[in-house]
Write a protein that holds these residues in place. Structure first.
Motif, short mmCIF file in Angstrom:
data_model
loop_
_atom_site.label_atom_id
_atom_site.label_comp_id
_atom_site.label_asym_id
_atom_site.label_seq_id
_atom_site.Cartn_x
_atom_site.Cartn_y
_atom_site.Cartn_z
N ILE A 219 4.63 -3.54 -34.56
CA ILE A 219 3.65 -3.74 -35.62
C ILE A 219 2.31 -3.12 -35.22
CG2 ILE A 219 2.39 -5.53 -36.91
CD1 ILE A 219 4.87 -7.31 -36.59
N MET A 220 1.54 -2.73 -36.21
CA MET A 220 0.21 -2.16 -36.00
C MET A 220 -0.63 -3.06 -35.08
SD MET A 220 -1.70 0.41 -37.04
CE MET A 220 -0.50 0.92 -38.25
N PRO A 221 -1.30 -2.50 -34.07
CA PRO A 221 -2.19 -3.30 -33.22
C PRO A 221 -3.18 -4.13 -34.04
CG PRO A 221 -1.94 -1.11 -32.29
CD PRO A 221 -1.25 -1.08 -33.64
N LYS A 222 -3.34 -5.38 -33.66
CA LYS A 222 -4.23 -6.36 -34.29
C LYS A 222 -3.67 -6.96 -35.58
CE LYS A 222 -8.71 -5.81 -34.34
NZ LYS A 222 -10.07 -5.24 -34.54
N GLU A 223 -2.42 -6.58 -35.97
CA GLU A 223 -1.89 -7.08 -37.23
C GLU A 223 -0.63 -7.92 -37.06
OE1 GLU A 223 -1.72 -3.88 -40.09
OE2 GLU A 223 -3.75 -3.21 -39.58
N GLY A 224 -0.33 -8.31 -35.83
CA GLY A 224 0.79 -9.20 -35.55
C GLY A 224 0.29 -10.50 -34.94
N LYS A 242 -3.99 3.82 -16.16
CA LYS A 242 -2.90 4.76 -16.42
C LYS A 242 -2.72 4.95 -17.92
CE LYS A 242 -0.67 3.57 -12.05
NZ LYS A 242 0.56 3.06 -11.38
N THR A 243 -1.56 5.42 -18.32
CA THR A 243 -1.33 5.77 -19.72
C THR A 243 -0.78 4.61 -20.53
OG1 THR A 243 0.81 6.65 -18.99
CG2 THR A 243 -0.97 8.23 -19.32
N MET A 244 -1.12 4.59 -21.82
CA MET A 244 -0.51 3.66 -22.76
C MET A 244 -0.28 4.40 -24.08
SD MET A 244 -3.60 1.11 -23.97
CE MET A 244 -3.60 0.19 -22.46
N THR A 245 0.93 4.30 -24.58
CA THR A 245 1.28 4.93 -25.84
C THR A 245 1.34 3.89 -26.94
OG1 THR A 245 2.56 6.69 -24.78
CG2 THR A 245 3.08 6.21 -27.07
N ILE A 246 0.71 4.19 -28.08
CA ILE A 246 0.87 3.33 -29.25
C ILE A 246 2.21 3.69 -29.86
CG2 ILE A 246 -0.07 2.61 -31.47
CD1 ILE A 246 -2.82 3.55 -30.54
N GLU A 247 3.22 2.84 -29.63
CA GLU A 247 4.58 3.20 -30.02
C GLU A 247 4.90 2.70 -31.43
OE1 GLU A 247 9.07 3.31 -28.14
OE2 GLU A 247 8.01 1.41 -28.25
N LEU A 248 4.30 3.34 -32.40
CA LEU A 248 4.71 3.10 -33.78
C LEU A 248 6.01 3.89 -33.99
CD1 LEU A 248 1.34 3.43 -35.73
CD2 LEU A 248 2.40 1.37 -34.80
N VAL A 249 7.05 3.22 -34.39
CA VAL A 249 8.32 3.91 -34.58
C VAL A 249 8.54 4.20 -36.07
CG1 VAL A 249 9.51 3.45 -32.41
CG2 VAL A 249 9.38 1.63 -34.09
N THR A 265 -7.72 3.39 -34.19
CA THR A 265 -8.98 2.73 -34.52
C THR A 265 -8.93 1.27 -34.10
OG1 THR A 265 -9.40 4.22 -36.39
CG2 THR A 265 -10.56 2.11 -36.39
N ASN A 266 -7.82 0.59 -34.43
CA ASN A 266 -7.68 -0.81 -34.07
C ASN A 266 -7.67 -1.01 -32.56
OD1 ASN A 266 -7.50 -1.32 -36.77
ND2 ASN A 266 -5.40 -2.11 -36.76
N LEU A 267 -6.93 -0.15 -31.85
CA LEU A 267 -6.84 -0.31 -30.40
C LEU A 267 -8.17 -0.01 -29.73
CD1 LEU A 267 -5.18 -0.95 -27.91
CD2 LEU A 267 -4.41 1.43 -27.87
#
Length: 273
Positions: A219-224, A242-249, A265-267
């Motif tokens: 789910i979208m960051p900040k919306e769960g 290190k790295t972090m991927t926003i994994e929207l599938v 924007t949310n993250l």
């Protein structure tokens, strides 16, 4: 912390749109999903890799991670005959070759469902056999492989930090590391931060999204329901850099541009609080 864009949600759009959006929305890198129509390793080997290299140069945004599809048809190293297992391993090796040629820092793999009748011994014997072959090849080509735990909704093999730690005890390689997709621990009441305690310097990468707490939905960051603000504060306190991927599938596949902009924007609002 560097923020990456995952390309699975753009599978109905051109890869050019992925790079264009990644650049204009302020993503630091791309994690390329290794499937059609964008990054299938056999297509890359046949020449489409040159098109992706051109996009990397044009938009000045790197591919840091390459994630071949390997939990469903036709590739899952954990189920089927020995011939099917070998075919899956060959697929992963080719994926690693293509990732390295793209300049990616790592190839991200996971262990798909082993089937309902597989015993714990059968599962672990097969898993370690596969991981040893993959790690040996990673050492040969000097390319990092990241093993991702999945949720129990997706797999019955590697789903926890303890599972990862056990793999690392059984397969020792400087080119084999782990990661945390925050949905996996959250839905099974496992502490996210214990990944750092249990994995130590093997904790290499993260997938950051939100969760409903009762499914594998990303789910979208900040919306769960996840306490993401507090999680980000914890990551800052341990100096995670290190790295972090926003994994929207695929939940937002109808409008990937709109949701990719909203996600970062949310993250970033959480990172700057």
């Amino acid at each position: 912390m560097e923020i990456g864009m995952f390309t699975s949600g753009y599978q109905r759009n051109s890869l050019k749109e992925v790079f264009k959006d990644g650049k204009r929305f302020g993503y630091d890198f791309i994690e390329l999903w290794g499937a059609r129509p964008h990054g299938y390793p056999f297509d890359l080997k046949d020449g489409s890799i040159d098109e992706i290299k051109e996009l990397i140069q044009r938009y000045e945004i790197p591919i840091k991670g390459y994630t071949p599809e390997m939990n469903a048809y036709p590739y899952n190293m954990m189920i089927g005959t020995e011939s099917m297992r070998k075919d899956s391993i060959d697929y992963i090796k080719l994926s690693m070759d293509m990732a390295k040629e793209l300049g990616a820092e790592f190839t991200l793999i996971s262990a798909g469902h082993a089937g309902y009748k597989a015993t714990t011994k059968e599962i672990w014997d097969r898993l370690i056999k596969c991981i040893k072959e993959i790690a040996d090849y990673a050492e040969k080509i000097q390319h990092t492989v990241v093993l991702e735990p999945l949720t129990p909704y997706e797999s019955n093999v590697v789903t926890t930090a303890n599972d990862l730690a056990q793999v690392f005890r059984m397969v020792s390689s400087p080119y084999l590391v782990g990661m945390c997709d925050v949905v996996a621990p959250y839905v099974q009441y496992e502490s996210i931060m214990t990944y750092f305690d249990k994995l130590g310097d093997k904790m290499y990468h993260m997938h950051i999204v939100d969760s409903d707490g009762s499914s594998d939905n990303h789910i979208m960051p900040k919306e769960g329901k996840m306490p993401l603000k507090e999680l980000i504060m914890e990551l800052k306190e341990i100096n995670y850099d290190k790295t972090m991927t926003i994994e929207l599938v695929t939940s937002y596949i109808n409008e990937p541009s709109l949701y990719s902009r909203r996600a970062i924007t949310n993250l970033k609002s959480l990172l700057t609080d």
